[in-house]
Design a protein around this motif. Sequence first.
Motif, PDB file in Angstrom:
ATOM      1  N   ALA A 146      -2.125  12.662  18.892  1.00 12.45           N
ATOM      2  CA  ALA A 146      -0.975  11.790  19.109  1.00 12.45           C
ATOM      3  C   ALA A 146      -1.217  10.972  20.364  1.00 12.45           C
ATOM      4  CB  ALA A 146       0.312  12.592  19.238  1.00 12.45           C
ATOM      5  N   ILE A 147      -0.696   9.743  20.373  1.00 18.86           N
ATOM      6  CA  ILE A 147      -0.896   8.847  21.510  1.00 18.86           C
ATOM      7  C   ILE A 147       0.450   8.232  21.872  1.00 18.86           C
ATOM      8  CG2 ILE A 147      -2.124   6.829  22.380  1.00 18.86           C
ATOM      9  CD1 ILE A 147      -4.046   7.466  19.852  1.00 18.86           C
ATOM     10  N   ALA A 148       0.896   8.476  23.098  1.00 22.43           N
ATOM     11  CA  ALA A 148       2.180   7.933  23.553  1.00 22.43           C
ATOM     12  C   ALA A 148       2.250   8.051  25.072  1.00 22.43           C
ATOM     13  CB  ALA A 148       3.350   8.671  22.911  1.00 22.43           C
ATOM     14  N   THR A 149       3.224   7.379  25.647  1.00 28.91           N
ATOM     15  CA  THR A 149       3.420   7.438  27.095  1.00 28.91           C
ATOM     16  C   THR A 149       4.433   8.510  27.476  1.00 28.91           C
ATOM     17  OG1 THR A 149       2.878   5.095  27.300  1.00 28.91           O
ATOM     18  CG2 THR A 149       4.085   6.077  29.132  1.00 28.91           C
ATOM     19  N   GLU A 150       5.458   8.692  26.667  1.00 29.23           N
ATOM     20  CA  GLU A 150       6.511   9.655  26.972  1.00 29.23           C
ATOM     21  C   GLU A 150       6.350  10.944  26.168  1.00 29.23           C
ATOM     22  OE1 GLU A 150       8.996   9.096  29.126  1.00 29.23           O
ATOM     23  OE2 GLU A 150       9.452   6.950  29.180  1.00 29.23           O
ATOM     24  N   PRO A 199      15.245   4.696  24.914  1.00 32.04           N
ATOM     25  CA  PRO A 199      15.033   5.631  26.039  1.00 32.04           C
ATOM     26  C   PRO A 199      13.866   6.600  25.899  1.00 32.04           C
ATOM     27  CG  PRO A 199      17.365   5.398  25.618  1.00 32.04           C
ATOM     28  CD  PRO A 199      16.654   4.653  24.511  1.00 32.04           C
ATOM     29  N   THR A 200      13.390   6.863  24.683  1.00 32.75           N
ATOM     30  CA  THR A 200      12.283   7.818  24.525  1.00 32.75           C
ATOM     31  C   THR A 200      10.918   7.137  24.489  1.00 32.75           C
ATOM     32  OG1 THR A 200      12.421   7.758  22.104  1.00 32.75           O
ATOM     33  CG2 THR A 200      13.738   9.416  23.247  1.00 32.75           C
ATOM     34  N   PHE A 201      10.856   5.815  24.671  1.00 32.81           N
ATOM     35  CA  PHE A 201       9.617   5.073  24.468  1.00 32.81           C
ATOM     36  C   PHE A 201       9.081   4.433  25.742  1.00 32.81           C
ATOM     37  CE2 PHE A 201      10.752   5.481  20.133  1.00 32.81           C
ATOM     38  CZ  PHE A 201       9.672   5.133  19.356  1.00 32.81           C
ATOM     39  N   ALA A 202       7.755   4.350  25.770  1.00 34.23           N
ATOM     40  CA  ALA A 202       6.991   3.443  26.633  1.00 34.23           C
ATOM     41  C   ALA A 202       7.482   3.336  28.063  1.00 34.23           C
ATOM     42  CB  ALA A 202       6.955   2.051  25.988  1.00 34.23           C
ATOM     43  N   GLY A 203       7.645   4.473  28.724  1.00 28.40           N
ATOM     44  CA  GLY A 203       7.976   4.447  30.139  1.00 28.40           C
ATOM     45  C   GLY A 203       9.393   4.012  30.444  1.00 28.40           C
TER      46      GLY A 203
END
Length: 313
Positions: A146-150, A199-203
């Motif tokens: 998985a790839i994400a910031t948060e 709110p749960t995404f990308a910083g």
Amino acid sequence: MNLQQLRYVSEVARRNLNVSEAAEALHTSQPGVSKQIRALEEELGVAIFVRQGRRFTSLTDAGREIVAAADRILSELSNLRAVGEEFAHHAKGALAVAATHTQARYALPEAVSAFKKRYPEVKLKILQGNPHQLARMVIAGEADVAIATEALDQYAELVTVPCYQWHHCVVVPARHALTRVKPLTLDAIARHPLVTYDPTFAGRSALDRAFAARGLHPEIALTALDSDVIKSYVGLGLGVGIISSRAYRKGKDEGLVALDCDHLFPAQTTRLALRRGAYLRGYTVEFARLLAPHLRAEDLERLAKGTEEDFSI
């Protein structure tokens, strides 16, 4: 006791005790799932689930231990299959990558292109969702990475490594008042409605903290799950956009300009997550290294096995 029963117990627990959802995911019938779970309980001599009528309402104390053991067994079974496939067909197989829209749209194309050139016989699948959904996909074995910031580093079942750092940028129409504010300030931005990430995404949490630290509470006119939607509504005049700087395409995002705000918001780190204890196929390691070239193959393999180290960019 058989593996089918363990799969049924694990899936019901993973589906928040919803037997019908578990049966659908397992391509079987609800009565069949219930019957097999009952048979396993009788063999073990303990109840796994607390029942209210025909419904499961919670796990028993024994059930929590049984589900954890079943998950470990199923995970090791998956690892056994992966070992066999790696040595029998090291450059063939499938790789499922779970990513947010912004990662899939702006960060993955170069890595995917390079990967397909190296492994043309590996079937690559990209799954999308919010960071918590991505984490659950890897935990459930539906995705390999998985790839994400948060959020990814909030799950004990996962191990994560940093891929790259990035900053936010402010996007506005070309003649917007903020283009004349130099240097750009949080106070100036907060005077306008904002269009930014869910709110749960990308910083997004870092943006909220930065404004709150200044005692500012800007109006959030609209939130979205991906950068392209945000840019579209900024272009329609709904507000000032704050997006990943990687998602702004100079010369292609017609009518919009990006304003530097590196001094206003902290750098963000996009992370790659793997299931703790997973056996990594060689091509999975290579895909991870395309996204995080600062890591060695042995580092990734050791980390997946549970050897914790501080990996920095």
